[in-house]
Design a protein around this motif. Structure first.
Motif, PDB file in Angstrom:
ATOM      1  N   ALA A 161      98.973  24.323  10.175  1.00 16.43           N
ATOM      2  CA  ALA A 161      98.399  25.674  10.165  1.00 16.43           C
ATOM      3  C   ALA A 161      99.255  26.537  11.093  1.00 16.43           C
ATOM      4  O   ALA A 161      99.382  26.250  12.276  1.00 16.43           O
ATOM      5  N   GLN A 163      96.806  30.298   9.690  1.00 17.98           N
ATOM      6  CA  GLN A 163      96.950  30.379   8.231  1.00 17.98           C
ATOM      7  C   GLN A 163      97.575  29.117   7.647  1.00 17.98           C
ATOM      8  O   GLN A 163      98.514  28.560   8.218  1.00 17.98           O
ATOM      9  N   ALA A 164      97.036  28.659   6.518  1.00 25.20           N
ATOM     10  CA  ALA A 164      97.583  27.509   5.795  1.00 25.20           C
ATOM     11  C   ALA A 164      96.837  27.400   4.472  1.00 25.20           C
ATOM     12  O   ALA A 164      95.762  27.993   4.315  1.00 25.20           O
ATOM     13  N   TRP A 198      87.984  28.543   5.567  1.00 27.45           N
ATOM     14  CA  TRP A 198      88.669  28.170   4.319  1.00 27.45           C
ATOM     15  C   TRP A 198      88.030  28.931   3.174  1.00 27.45           C
ATOM     16  O   TRP A 198      86.809  28.972   3.066  1.00 27.45           O
TER      17      TRP A 198
END
Ligand code: UGY
Ligand code: MN
Length: 261
Positions: free
Chosen positions: A196, A237-238, A220
């Protein structure tokens, strides 16, 4: 006010939205977008996506250019600008170059050169447009016009992974004259970021294909083709790609400049 996707009347379902506005990220799903009248655009439906109002250092837009649709001057006077053809075809022109762009085609125009586009194809074209105030850097020649098509750029393995791959649209990695870049990132179903990310750079991100689960800050959420995200500096963020199609998005990222103190 009217809806960007052209849908009118009541829906079969109760009112709801996946769009969210948080201090460090914004998600805009296509269904909530409205048309904004913006001087310079003719025979186009235009909606403003990211903007300084939400903390972005840039503004970006989704534009449906109808047959004959055009803009007679985007950028210039210190504003660098970029256009990507999501679908359809347009002709773009600045003081340096003129080109016919088809799907995947793009133009970057530096801060001293406004560009125009015109849809001469007879059919709608969907465009992603970006504007940002350029930050000059002493000792460089500044940025320059770039015209290309992502379909002619080879994918590179992303951070040591082969099922996640990227493309750089501008030569910023080798030219400090550029203060931003545009990238494409593609994840095969099941692929993900390796970690992430948390970084100072902001993103404006438009999803071109597929679907996935995206981590924004501590949440999520499902994001898919047609969605837009603004990520503020340091927003964790991922993503994981899900479904049967590759998950593909185009995004902006500022680069090559120190922090202003
Ligand atoms: O380049 C990037 O920062 C990119 N990997 N970020 C992202 O996909 N959210
Ligand atoms: Mn990132």
């Amino acid at each position: 006010m009217s809806y960007f996707n052209g849908q009118t009347g009541y829906r079969k379902s109760a009112l709801s939205t996946r769009s969210v506005i948080k201090p460090n990220y914004v998600v805009l799903e296509p269904d909530g977008l409205v048309k904004n009248v913006i001087p310079g655009y003719e025979n186009c439906d235009t909606t403003i996506l990211g903007s300084p109002v939400m903390g972005a250092t840039f503004a970006d837009y989704l534009v449906t250019a109808h047959a004959g649709g055009k803009n007679t001057g985007i950028g210039g006077k210190g504003i660098e600008s970029f256009l990507y053809v999501v679908s359809g075809a347009v002709t773009v022109k600045n003081a340096d170059e003129e080109a016919d762009l088809t799907e995947g085609g793009y133009v970057f125009s530096p801060e001293d050169k406004p560009f125009t586009f015109e849809n001469k194809s007879g059919e709608d074209a969907v465009l992603y447009v970006y504007r940002r105030r350029y930050i000059p850097l002493e000792g460089t020649k500044g940025a320059h016009t770039v015209i290309g098509n992502v379909n002619e750029i080879e994918y590179m393995d992303y951070e040591g992974m082969t099922n996640a791959q990227s493309k750089d649209l501008l030569p910023a990695a080798h030219d400090l004259g550029f203060d931003m870049n545009m990238h494409i990132l593609k994840f095969e179903p099941g692929a993900s970021h390796g970690y992430a990310e948390t970084h100072i750079q902001q993103h404006g991100m438009y999803f071109l294909q597929g679907r996935g689960m995206y981590l924004l800050d501590d949440t999520w959420m499902p994001l898919e083709k047609g969605d837009y995200v603004f990520m503020q500096s340091y927003c964790p963020q991922a993503c994981y790609a899900v479904g049967r199609e590759d998950y593909v998005y185009i995004y902006s990222k500022d680069c090559n400049r120190d922090v202003e103190l």
